[in-house]
Design an enzyme around this catalytic site. Structure first.
Site, PDB file in Angstrom:
ATOM      1  N   TYR A  56       0.713  -1.333  -0.122  1.00  0.00           N
ATOM      2  CA  TYR A  56      -0.172  -0.089   0.055  1.00  0.00           C
ATOM      3  C   TYR A  56       0.984   1.146   0.071  1.00  0.00           C
ATOM      4  CZ  TYR A  56      -3.834  -2.854   0.269  1.00  0.00           C
ATOM      5  OH  TYR A  56      -5.022  -3.612  -0.269  1.00  0.00           O
ATOM      6  N   ASP A  94      -8.368   5.290  -4.681  1.00  0.00           N
ATOM      7  CA  ASP A  94      -7.833   6.666  -5.265  1.00  0.00           C
ATOM      8  C   ASP A  94      -8.463   7.639  -4.738  1.00  0.00           C
ATOM      9  OD1 ASP A  94      -8.296   5.468  -8.548  1.00  0.00           O
ATOM     10  OD2 ASP A  94      -8.948   7.073  -7.497  1.00  0.00           O
ATOM     11  N   HIS A 109     -14.752   0.582  -1.113  1.00  0.00           N
ATOM     12  CA  HIS A 109     -13.454  -0.247  -0.514  1.00  0.00           C
ATOM     13  C   HIS A 109     -12.623   0.643   0.212  1.00  0.00           C
ATOM     14  CE1 HIS A 109     -14.493  -3.271  -4.167  1.00  0.00           C
ATOM     15  NE2 HIS A 109     -15.281  -3.273  -3.179  1.00  0.00           N
ATOM     16  N   CYS A 117      -6.770   3.397  12.986  1.00  0.00           N
ATOM     17  CA  CYS A 117      -5.938   2.782  14.023  1.00  0.00           C
ATOM     18  C   CYS A 117      -6.898   1.572  14.551  1.00  0.00           C
ATOM     19  CB  CYS A 117      -6.066   3.728  15.307  1.00  0.00           C
ATOM     20  SG  CYS A 117      -5.234   3.094  16.630  1.00  0.00           S
ATOM     21  N   CYS A 136      -0.185   5.792  16.672  1.00  0.00           N
ATOM     22  CA  CYS A 136      -1.383   6.230  16.391  1.00  0.00           C
ATOM     23  C   CYS A 136      -1.290   7.675  17.026  1.00  0.00           C
ATOM     24  CB  CYS A 136      -2.555   5.552  17.076  1.00  0.00           C
ATOM     25  SG  CYS A 136      -4.033   6.531  17.025  1.00  0.00           S
ATOM     26  N   THR A 177     -14.871  -1.567 -14.876  1.00  0.00           N
ATOM     27  CA  THR A 177     -14.785  -2.611 -13.738  1.00  0.00           C
ATOM     28  C   THR A 177     -14.781  -3.895 -14.383  1.00  0.00           C
ATOM     29  OG1 THR A 177     -15.564  -3.495 -11.778  1.00  0.00           O
ATOM     30  CG2 THR A 177     -16.916  -2.242 -12.988  1.00  0.00           C
ATOM     31  N   ASN A 203     -16.597   0.265 -20.790  1.00  0.00           N
ATOM     32  CA  ASN A 203     -15.379  -0.418 -20.266  1.00  0.00           C
ATOM     33  C   ASN A 203     -14.415  -0.809 -21.474  1.00  0.00           C
ATOM     34  OD1 ASN A 203     -14.337  -1.594 -17.885  1.00  0.00           O
ATOM     35  ND2 ASN A 203     -14.437  -3.611 -18.840  1.00  0.00           N
ATOM     36  N   LEU A 204     -13.271  -0.981 -21.223  1.00  0.00           N
ATOM     37  CA  LEU A 204     -12.265  -1.456 -22.339  1.00  0.00           C
ATOM     38  C   LEU A 204     -12.740  -2.495 -23.159  1.00  0.00           C
ATOM     39  CD1 LEU A 204      -9.763  -0.324 -23.425  1.00  0.00           C
ATOM     40  CD2 LEU A 204      -8.423  -1.751 -22.263  1.00  0.00           C
TER      41      LEU A 204
HETATM   42  C1  BV8 Z   1     -17.513  -9.123   1.313  1.00  0.00           C
HETATM   43  C2  BV8 Z   1      -8.721  -3.701  -1.678  1.00  0.00           C
HETATM   44  C3  BV8 Z   1     -18.914 -10.099   2.983  1.00  0.00           C
HETATM   45  C4  BV8 Z   1      -8.355  -2.464  -1.902  1.00  0.00           C
HETATM   46  C5  BV8 Z   1     -10.370  -4.860  -2.882  1.00  0.00           C
HETATM   47  C6  BV8 Z   1     -16.258 -16.682  -3.309  1.00  0.00           C
HETATM   48  C7  BV8 Z   1     -15.108 -16.967  -2.716  1.00  0.00           C
HETATM   49  C8  BV8 Z   1     -14.336 -16.060  -1.700  1.00  0.00           C
HETATM   50  C9  BV8 Z   1     -15.085 -14.824  -1.520  1.00  0.00           C
HETATM   51  C10 BV8 Z   1     -15.892 -14.355  -2.455  1.00  0.00           C
HETATM   52  C11 BV8 Z   1     -16.674 -15.193  -3.292  1.00  0.00           C
HETATM   53  N1  BV8 Z   1     -17.708 -14.589  -3.835  1.00  0.00           N
HETATM   54  C12 BV8 Z   1     -17.652 -13.535  -3.212  1.00  0.00           C
HETATM   55  C13 BV8 Z   1     -16.633 -13.097  -2.438  1.00  0.00           C
HETATM   56  C14 BV8 Z   1     -16.423 -12.282  -1.738  1.00  0.00           C
HETATM   57  C15 BV8 Z   1     -15.187 -11.184  -2.137  1.00  0.00           C
HETATM   58  C16 BV8 Z   1     -15.169 -11.459  -3.515  1.00  0.00           C
HETATM   59  O1  BV8 Z   1     -15.943 -10.477  -4.525  1.00  0.00           O
HETATM   60  N2  BV8 Z   1     -14.297 -12.152  -4.327  1.00  0.00           N
HETATM   61  C17 BV8 Z   1     -14.174 -12.286  -5.564  1.00  0.00           C
HETATM   62  C18 BV8 Z   1     -12.527 -12.398  -5.997  1.00  0.00           C
HETATM   63  C19 BV8 Z   1     -14.971 -13.757  -6.008  1.00  0.00           C
HETATM   64  N3  BV8 Z   1     -15.671  -9.849  -1.646  1.00  0.00           N
HETATM   65  C20 BV8 Z   1     -15.239  -9.400  -0.731  1.00  0.00           C
HETATM   66  O2  BV8 Z   1     -14.569 -10.379   0.075  1.00  0.00           O
HETATM   67  C21 BV8 Z   1     -15.759  -8.089  -0.103  1.00  0.00           C
HETATM   68  N4  BV8 Z   1     -16.449  -8.529   1.181  1.00  0.00           N
HETATM   69  O3  BV8 Z   1     -18.045  -9.771   0.417  1.00  0.00           O
HETATM   70  O4  BV8 Z   1     -17.953  -9.135   2.603  1.00  0.00           O
HETATM   71  C22 BV8 Z   1     -19.292  -9.825   4.336  1.00  0.00           C
HETATM   72  C23 BV8 Z   1     -20.297 -10.011   4.698  1.00  0.00           C
HETATM   73  C24 BV8 Z   1     -20.626 -10.025   6.042  1.00  0.00           C
HETATM   74  C25 BV8 Z   1     -19.441  -9.581   6.948  1.00  0.00           C
HETATM   75  C26 BV8 Z   1     -18.445  -9.366   6.446  1.00  0.00           C
HETATM   76  C27 BV8 Z   1     -18.023  -9.634   5.106  1.00  0.00           C
HETATM   77  C28 BV8 Z   1     -14.855  -7.251   0.103  1.00  0.00           C
HETATM   78  C29 BV8 Z   1     -14.257  -6.581  -1.293  1.00  0.00           C
HETATM   79  C30 BV8 Z   1     -13.599  -5.460  -1.550  1.00  0.00           C
HETATM   80  C31 BV8 Z   1     -12.031  -6.187  -1.658  1.00  0.00           C
HETATM   81  N5  BV8 Z   1     -11.041  -5.347  -1.810  1.00  0.00           N
HETATM   82  N6  BV8 Z   1      -9.414  -4.363  -2.793  1.00  0.00           N
HETATM   83  C32 BV8 Z   1      -7.270  -2.159  -2.974  1.00  0.00           C
HETATM   84  O5  BV8 Z   1      -6.283  -2.949  -2.537  1.00  0.00           O
HETATM   85  O6  BV8 Z   1      -7.501  -1.599  -3.736  1.00  0.00           O
HETATM   86  S1  BV8 Z   1     -11.373  -5.315  -4.329  1.00  0.00           S
HETATM   87  C33 BV8 Z   1     -10.372  -4.961  -5.667  1.00  0.00           C
HETATM   88  O7  BV8 Z   1     -10.955  -5.339  -6.847  1.00  0.00           O
HETATM   89  C34 BV8 Z   1     -10.223  -3.493  -5.846  1.00  0.00           C
HETATM   90  O8  BV8 Z   1     -10.880  -2.727  -4.759  1.00  0.00           O
HETATM   91  C35 BV8 Z   1     -10.908  -3.195  -7.243  1.00  0.00           C
HETATM   92  O9  BV8 Z   1     -11.669  -2.000  -7.296  1.00  0.00           O
HETATM   93  C36 BV8 Z   1     -11.880  -4.419  -6.939  1.00  0.00           C
HETATM   94  C37 BV8 Z   1     -12.646  -4.696  -8.573  1.00  0.00           C
HETATM   95  O10 BV8 Z   1     -11.348  -4.704  -9.451  1.00  0.00           O
HETATM   96  P1  BV8 Z   1     -11.903  -3.570 -10.705  1.00  0.00           P
HETATM   97  O11 BV8 Z   1     -12.017  -2.216 -10.290  1.00  0.00           O
HETATM   98  O12 BV8 Z   1     -13.098  -4.109 -11.702  1.00  0.00           O
HETATM   99  O13 BV8 Z   1     -10.435  -3.717 -11.373  1.00  0.00           O
HETATM  100  P2  BV8 Z   1     -10.024  -4.740 -12.553  1.00  0.00           P
HETATM  101  O14 BV8 Z   1      -8.832  -4.679 -12.728  1.00  0.00           O
HETATM  102  O15 BV8 Z   1     -10.804  -6.271 -12.174  1.00  0.00           O
HETATM  103  O16 BV8 Z   1     -10.900  -4.406 -13.995  1.00  0.00           O
HETATM  104  C38 BV8 Z   1     -10.535  -3.164 -14.556  1.00  0.00           C
HETATM  105  C39 BV8 Z   1     -11.461  -3.209 -15.707  1.00  0.00           C
HETATM  106  O17 BV8 Z   1     -11.143  -1.923 -16.270  1.00  0.00           O
HETATM  107  C40 BV8 Z   1     -11.238  -4.238 -16.778  1.00  0.00           C
HETATM  108  O18 BV8 Z   1     -12.523  -4.714 -17.237  1.00  0.00           O
HETATM  109  C41 BV8 Z   1     -10.536  -3.636 -17.912  1.00  0.00           C
HETATM  110  O19 BV8 Z   1     -10.975  -3.976 -18.904  1.00  0.00           O
HETATM  111  C42 BV8 Z   1     -10.951  -2.164 -17.721  1.00  0.00           C
HETATM  112  N7  BV8 Z   1     -10.158  -1.198 -18.287  1.00  0.00           N
HETATM  113  C43 BV8 Z   1      -8.797  -1.034 -18.065  1.00  0.00           C
HETATM  114  N8  BV8 Z   1      -8.193  -0.178 -18.919  1.00  0.00           N
HETATM  115  C44 BV8 Z   1      -9.253   0.576 -19.149  1.00  0.00           C
HETATM  116  C45 BV8 Z   1     -10.282  -0.143 -18.745  1.00  0.00           C
HETATM  117  N9  BV8 Z   1     -11.676   0.283 -19.184  1.00  0.00           N
HETATM  118  C46 BV8 Z   1     -11.612   1.641 -19.799  1.00  0.00           C
HETATM  119  N10 BV8 Z   1     -10.527   2.491 -20.235  1.00  0.00           N
HETATM  120  C47 BV8 Z   1      -9.383   1.953 -19.980  1.00  0.00           C
HETATM  121  N11 BV8 Z   1      -8.250   2.802 -20.242  1.00  0.00           N
END
Ligand code: BV8
Length: 237
Positions: A56, A94, A109, A117, A136, A177, A203-204
């Site tokens: 981070y 960001d 997120h 803290c 802290c 996304t 999206n891309l």
């Molecule tokens: C929760 C941290 C419940 C911050 C992030 C099965 C198994 C295990 C877990 C799960 C499951 N099913 C669901 C879950 C839960 C899990 C999850 O979804 N897992 C996934 C992987 C299956 N979700 C969670 O754990 C969430 N919490 O569910 O809690 C709960 C209930 C009760 C009590 C407690 C808890 C928490 C989710 C948050 C996780 N943190 N990141 C950081 O480090 O930044 S997620 C991470 O992925 C980022 O935050 C990011 O925002 C997010 C999504 O990714 P995208 O933004 O979509 O980015 P990506 O690269 O994937 O895609 C970019 C896109 O842009 C592409 O499509 C590309 O084509 C496009 N692109 C690229 N360039 C361009 C463009 N488009 C236009 N122009 C361009 N130039």
């Protein structure tokens, strides 16, 4: 009467890509160098806090070197000129929406320019590196601070406000996304089930949820988002 009153916009890493911030998935992405379970879960932080701080700290210092792009600017223009509500829900940690002038932004997120803290739960604006030696400012404990980020397995923030926004939306946009991460990836299905809002994916390339959207516009965000916003403002004087 404007065609759309309440516009809700979900954004992901793709809207910040052309500002120079890595996305998560795809070539050269953030997860390329790291496994999610090593840097973006509470267990990872408990196991190796220095590695997670380093991950981070690198992203925080990168963010301070970049600026918003034309897609962020188009959304803040839309918020200023649309005669209804515009609510951004961002998965991004960001501050580029805020820096481009958008006011209504929900960070589900967390925010990388904030630290929290683990003892007194106070949240601070934070632009410097974090380590396990950082004390802290409020409760003076060490180790204490963690990135104010929602990791996998942690509850996303602002979910009540987000549900209200989705319920009242008559236009839902999803920008930059991949539709991999829940609950954000499930918003379009909620919108579809409610049957009240038009939905557009910008999206891309088509995302995991492409078939749930009424409309898809594909290309680079700095091109397709300003064009879409100009059309929207013309059609909704
Ligand atoms: C929760 C941290 C419940 C911050 C992030 C099965 C198994 C295990 C877990 C799960 C499951 N099913 C669901 C879950 C839960 C899990 C999850 O979804 N897992 C996934 C992987 C299956 N979700 C969670 O754990 C969430 N919490 O569910 O809690 C709960 C209930 C009760 C009590 C407690 C808890 C928490 C989710 C948050 C996780 N943190 N990141 C950081 O480090 O930044 S997620 C991470 O992925 C980022 O935050 C990011 O925002 C997010 C999504 O990714 P995208 O933004 O979509 O980015 P990506 O690269 O994937 O895609 C970019 C896109 O842009 C592409 O499509 C590309 O084509 C496009 N692109 C690229 N360039 C361009 C463009 N488009 C236009 N122009 C361009 N130039």
């Amino acid at each position: 009467m404007s065609r759309y009153q309440n516009i809700v916009i979900l954004t992901g890493a793709g809207i910040s890509a052309e500002s120079g911030l890595s996305t998560f998935r795809g070539a050269g992405s953030l997860w390329d160098g790291h496994r999610v379970q090593d840097v973006a879960t509470p267990e990872a932080f408990a196991r190796d806090p220095d590695l997670v701080h380093e991950f981070y700290n690198m992203r925080r210092s990168n963010l301070l070197k970049v600026k918003p792009n034309a897609a962020h600017d188009a959304l803040s223009r839309l918020e200023k000129r649309h005669n209804g509500s515009v609510q951004i829900i961002t998965q991004n940690v960001d501050d580029l929406h805020k820096r481009s002038g958008s006011k209504n932004v929900l960070h589900m997120h967390g925010e990388i320019l904030k630290a929290r803290c683990r003892n007194c739960h106070k949240i601070f604006d934070w632009k410097k590196d974090l380590t396990e030696e950082t004390t802290c400012p409020t409760c003076q404990t060490t180790p204490s601070l963690r990135p104010h980020i929602v990791w996998f397995g942690e509850m996303p923030l602002k979910m009540e406000e987000i549900e209200v926004a989705l319920y009242t939306a008559d236009l839902f946009l999803s920008i930059g996304t991949s539709g991999n991460v829940y609950p954000a990836a499930g918003f379009v299905a909620e919108i579809k089930n409610m049957g009240k809002a038009h939905s557009v994916e910008l999206n891309l390339e088509p995302s995991e949820g492409q078939f749930l959207f009424a409309e898809g516009i594909y290309g680079k965000a700095t091109k397709i988002v300003p064009e879409f916003v100009e059309t929207l403002l013309k059609e909704n004087p």
